[in-house]
Design a protein around this motif. Structure first.
Motif, PDB file in Angstrom:
ATOM      1  N   UNK A  24       0.815  -1.216   0.000  1.00 39.64           N
ATOM      2  CA  UNK A  24       0.000   0.000   0.000  1.00 39.64           C
ATOM      3  C   UNK A  24       0.854   1.275   0.000  1.00 39.64           C
ATOM      4  N   UNK A  25       2.175   1.127  -0.156  1.00 43.19           N
ATOM      5  CA  UNK A  25       3.111   2.264  -0.174  1.00 43.19           C
ATOM      6  C   UNK A  25       3.025   3.092   1.110  1.00 43.19           C
ATOM      7  N   UNK A  26       2.982   2.382   2.246  1.00 43.31           N
ATOM      8  CA  UNK A  26       2.879   3.030   3.548  1.00 43.31           C
ATOM      9  C   UNK A  26       4.069   2.651   4.420  1.00 43.31           C
ATOM     10  N   UNK A  27       4.274   3.413   5.480  1.00 45.11           N
ATOM     11  CA  UNK A  27       5.335   3.157   6.455  1.00 45.11           C
ATOM     12  C   UNK A  27       4.838   3.508   7.849  1.00 45.11           C
ATOM     13  N   UNK A  28       5.555   3.007   8.841  1.00 45.14           N
ATOM     14  CA  UNK A  28       5.303   3.329  10.234  1.00 45.14           C
ATOM     15  C   UNK A  28       6.553   3.958  10.822  1.00 45.14           C
ATOM     16  N   UNK A  29       6.385   5.080  11.498  1.00 41.38           N
ATOM     17  CA  UNK A  29       7.490   5.710  12.216  1.00 41.38           C
ATOM     18  C   UNK A  29       7.327   5.339  13.685  1.00 41.38           C
TER      19      UNK A  29
ATOM     20  N   UNK B 222       0.607   4.266   9.056  1.00 40.55           N
ATOM     21  CA  UNK B 222      -0.197   4.722   7.931  1.00 40.55           C
ATOM     22  C   UNK B 222       0.304   5.982   7.258  1.00 40.55           C
ATOM     23  N   UNK B 223       1.620   6.191   7.254  1.00 38.29           N
ATOM     24  CA  UNK B 223       2.199   7.350   6.580  1.00 38.29           C
ATOM     25  C   UNK B 223       2.733   6.921   5.218  1.00 38.29           C
ATOM     26  N   UNK B 224       2.691   7.813   4.251  1.00 38.31           N
ATOM     27  CA  UNK B 224       3.323   7.556   2.964  1.00 38.31           C
ATOM     28  C   UNK B 224       4.825   7.402   3.155  1.00 38.31           C
TER      29      UNK B 224
END
Length: 165
Positions: A120-125, A140-142
């Motif tokens: 989904x082209x997402x990342x978690x910080x 849920x960040x780009x």
């Protein structure tokens, strides 16, 4: 700083809209496993067919309804914000949780992308602090925003004196 500026307000940033699809996929995958087991057992065990297929159908229906409704609700609730003083995150469904991580308490900043997030082209910080409550997660960040946020947090925390407590 005035009294009005000191009041806690909701974090202002929403997650990436693709997070809704990511959460839906998680719900559907989570639902698929027990439904598949019940359906296969129902197909193989004739005397218990009804007792296995009815719960499979009910679970499938509940999973589908949750996959449609819950991610929309979560998207409206989840918020985050980073200031020069702290990282603010609001999460939760029925019980909402606000987490505030002062810059002086941040120990590490990580960016994580699981296989489904990558799809989904997402990342978690993940912001790790000295708190016993654990890390603060902004999911849920780009990809680009997550990388920029991790870099910004790293620069801010390097310039922030550590907390003596």
């Amino acid at each position: 700083m005035t009294e009005g500026e000191r009041r806690l307000r909701p974090p202002s940033n929403t997650l990436n809209e693709r997070a809704v699809g990511w959460w839906r996929a998680q719900w559907l995958l989570l639902t698929l496993a027990p439904v598949a087991v019940l359906a296969v057992l129902g197909a193989l065990i004739a005397p218990a067919r009804t007792w296995l297929l009815v719960p499979a159908a009910v679970l499938a229906l509940l999973g589908l309804v949750c996959a449609v409704v819950m991610p929309i609700w979560w998207f409206r609730v989840h918020r985050w914000e980073v200031t020069d003083e702290a990282v603010y995150v609001r999460t939760g469904y029925f019980w909402q949780e606000w987490r505030i991580a002062p810059m002086s308490r941040i120990q590490t900043v990580d960016t994580v992308r699981g296989p489904l997030e990558q799809l989904f082209k997402l990342s978690t910080v993940i912001v790790t602090t000295a708190s016993s409550k654990g890390a603060v997660r902004i999911e849920g960040l780009g990809h680009e925003l997550a990388a920029e946020l991790a870099e910004r947090l790293t620069h801010i925390t390097q310039a922030t004196p550590g907390d003596a407590t």
